[in-house]
Write a protein that holds these residues in place. Structure first.
Motif, PDB file in Angstrom:
ATOM      1  N   ALA A 103       0.833  -1.211   0.000  1.00 25.03           N
ATOM      2  CA  ALA A 103       0.000   0.000   0.000  1.00 25.03           C
ATOM      3  C   ALA A 103       0.865   1.256   0.000  1.00 25.03           C
ATOM      4  O   ALA A 103       0.558   2.250  -0.678  1.00 25.03           O
ATOM      5  CB  ALA A 103      -0.924  -0.014   1.210  1.00 25.03           C
ATOM      6  N   GLN A 104       1.953   1.228   0.753  1.00 18.77           N
ATOM      7  CA  GLN A 104       2.864   2.366   0.811  1.00 18.77           C
ATOM      8  C   GLN A 104       3.462   2.646  -0.556  1.00 18.77           C
ATOM      9  O   GLN A 104       3.549   3.799  -0.994  1.00 18.77           O
ATOM     10  CB  GLN A 104       3.961   2.093   1.839  1.00 18.77           C
ATOM     11  CG  GLN A 104       4.956   3.222   2.000  1.00 18.77           C
ATOM     12  CD  GLN A 104       5.912   2.963   3.154  1.00 18.77           C
ATOM     13  OE1 GLN A 104       5.527   2.447   4.201  1.00 18.77           O
ATOM     14  NE2 GLN A 104       7.168   3.285   2.955  1.00 18.77           N
ATOM     15  N   ARG A 105       3.868   1.560  -1.259  1.00 17.34           N
ATOM     16  CA  ARG A 105       4.439   1.745  -2.595  1.00 17.34           C
ATOM     17  C   ARG A 105       3.408   2.366  -3.550  1.00 17.34           C
ATOM     18  O   ARG A 105       3.733   3.260  -4.341  1.00 17.34           O
ATOM     19  CB  ARG A 105       4.923   0.393  -3.144  1.00 17.34           C
ATOM     20  CG  ARG A 105       5.293   0.394  -4.626  1.00 17.34           C
ATOM     21  CD  ARG A 105       6.353   1.432  -4.938  1.00 17.34           C
ATOM     22  NE  ARG A 105       7.668   1.011  -4.550  1.00 17.34           N
ATOM     23  CZ  ARG A 105       8.548   0.464  -5.393  1.00 17.34           C
ATOM     24  NH1 ARG A 105       8.231   0.283  -6.650  1.00 17.34           N
ATOM     25  NH2 ARG A 105       9.735   0.128  -4.970  1.00 17.34           N
ATOM     26  N   ALA A 106       2.167   1.919  -3.468  1.00 19.05           N
ATOM     27  CA  ALA A 106       1.127   2.449  -4.351  1.00 19.05           C
ATOM     28  C   ALA A 106       0.889   3.930  -4.091  1.00 19.05           C
ATOM     29  O   ALA A 106       0.701   4.717  -5.020  1.00 19.05           O
ATOM     30  CB  ALA A 106      -0.160   1.657  -4.171  1.00 19.05           C
ATOM     31  N   LEU A 107       0.905   4.328  -2.828  1.00 17.46           N
ATOM     32  CA  LEU A 107       0.651   5.722  -2.485  1.00 17.46           C
ATOM     33  C   LEU A 107       1.798   6.626  -2.916  1.00 17.46           C
ATOM     34  O   LEU A 107       1.580   7.762  -3.337  1.00 17.46           O
ATOM     35  CB  LEU A 107       0.404   5.847  -0.978  1.00 17.46           C
ATOM     36  CG  LEU A 107      -0.918   5.242  -0.486  1.00 17.46           C
ATOM     37  CD1 LEU A 107      -0.954   5.192   1.034  1.00 17.46           C
ATOM     38  CD2 LEU A 107      -2.101   6.033  -1.030  1.00 17.46           C
ATOM     39  N   THR A 108       3.034   6.132  -2.828  1.00 17.37           N
ATOM     40  CA  THR A 108       4.169   6.950  -3.263  1.00 17.37           C
ATOM     41  C   THR A 108       4.169   7.121  -4.778  1.00 17.37           C
ATOM     42  O   THR A 108       4.722   8.084  -5.298  1.00 17.37           O
ATOM     43  CB  THR A 108       5.511   6.332  -2.826  1.00 17.37           C
ATOM     44  OG1 THR A 108       5.625   5.005  -3.342  1.00 17.37           O
ATOM     45  CG2 THR A 108       5.628   6.288  -1.324  1.00 17.37           C
ATOM     46  N   ALA A 161      -3.363  -4.042  -3.102  1.00 17.41           N
ATOM     47  CA  ALA A 161      -2.905  -2.818  -2.448  1.00 17.41           C
ATOM     48  C   ALA A 161      -2.004  -1.995  -3.363  1.00 17.41           C
ATOM     49  O   ALA A 161      -1.855  -0.786  -3.160  1.00 17.41           O
ATOM     50  CB  ALA A 161      -2.179  -3.161  -1.155  1.00 17.41           C
ATOM     51  N   LEU A 162      -1.407  -2.638  -4.373  1.00 13.06           N
ATOM     52  CA  LEU A 162      -0.562  -1.929  -5.333  1.00 13.06           C
ATOM     53  C   LEU A 162      -1.378  -1.210  -6.412  1.00 13.06           C
ATOM     54  O   LEU A 162      -0.818  -0.562  -7.286  1.00 13.06           O
ATOM     55  CB  LEU A 162       0.414  -2.910  -5.999  1.00 13.06           C
ATOM     56  CG  LEU A 162       1.605  -3.348  -5.139  1.00 13.06           C
ATOM     57  CD1 LEU A 162       2.302  -4.546  -5.763  1.00 13.06           C
ATOM     58  CD2 LEU A 162       2.580  -2.192  -4.949  1.00 13.06           C
TER      59      LEU A 162
END
Length: 244
Positions: A103-108, A161-162
């Protein structure tokens, strides 16, 4: 214009032609199944599309851009997500932590780095992905404590999440019970409302229920392509794969 195309895509390992000049075209929002006997080249083909291995020849176009030379992580940033035939999770982390990394990677990907990340936004995206695959109530468990089939679902949650545009699923129902398979089929159909699905699957009941079109591979090449009904009635496919 097709969403994903391969043109004369090939990969050789020494003298073995694992993929031999495959021309593939997927429409946006389609669920495409790839079937064929063991050693047909299915996993090699999707590994070429995801960038895990480079092609020996040919070209790949995705969402209007040539991605043939892109590294795997650059393809992820463009929205190509691959869940592996063998699970690829962090077994010593909780389900939440596994999915939060994705999820963090998708948001960045969707904002400038200087803006930073909102922890509540990551938490919401993480829980949503776990809920969607039926693992929300087990969010605090260690991933390594899950049964194999549920580890596969965790990997799908990480893929969701990606925020994929193209989700590649390699043998996703392996290790699932009949009820879990039925639930998974419903899940994939819902994912197809927002992403294109490329599916490798040996369970023909699953393939026939879910796929809009089916590509059949044999000996590294495309043997046939068509709707589920067309494939079931294809004489060469029956001889090579379906056991007729």
């Amino acid at each position: 214009m097709s969403f994903l195309t391969t043109q004369a895509l090939a990969r050789s390992f020494g003298g073995l032609k694992a993929v031999a000049g495959v021309d593939l075209a997927l429409a946006q929002g389609e669920i495409r199944a790839i079937i064929g006997p063991n050693g047909a080249g299915k996993t090699t083909l999707v590994s070429l599309i995801s960038g895990r291995i480079p092609p020996s020849a040919g070209r790949i176009t995705f969402d209007g851009a040539d991605i043939t030379e892109l590294k795997p992580w650059d393809r992820v940033l463009r929205g190509i997500v691959y869940t592996f035939q063998i699970t690829s999770i962090f077994k010593n982390l909780t389900l939440t932590d596994n999915v939060a990394l994705a999820a963090q990677r998708a948001l960045t990907r969707s904002r400038p780095l200087w803006r930073g990340l909102d922890s509540s936004e990551i938490a919401t995206a993480t829980q949503s992905a776990l809920d969607r695959v039926g693992l929300g109530a087990r969010a605090d468990e260690l991933a390594g404590e899950l049964a194999y089939g549920h580890q596969r679902l965790l990997e799908v949650a990480m893929g969701l999440a990606l925020k994929p545009k193209l989700l590649i699923l390699d043998e996703p129902t392996q290790g699932l019970s009949e009820q879990e398979i039925a639930d998974f089929c419903r899940l994939v159909k819902s994912i197809a409302q927002e992403a294109t699905i490329l599916l490798i699957e040996h369970n023909m009941d699953v393939v026939m229920e879910m796929a809009d079109r089916i590509t059949v591979m044999n000996n590294g090449a495309m043997l046939a392509e068509g709707t589920p009904d067309e494939i079931m009635n294809h004489a060469e496919v029956q001889r090579a794969y379906l056991g007729a």
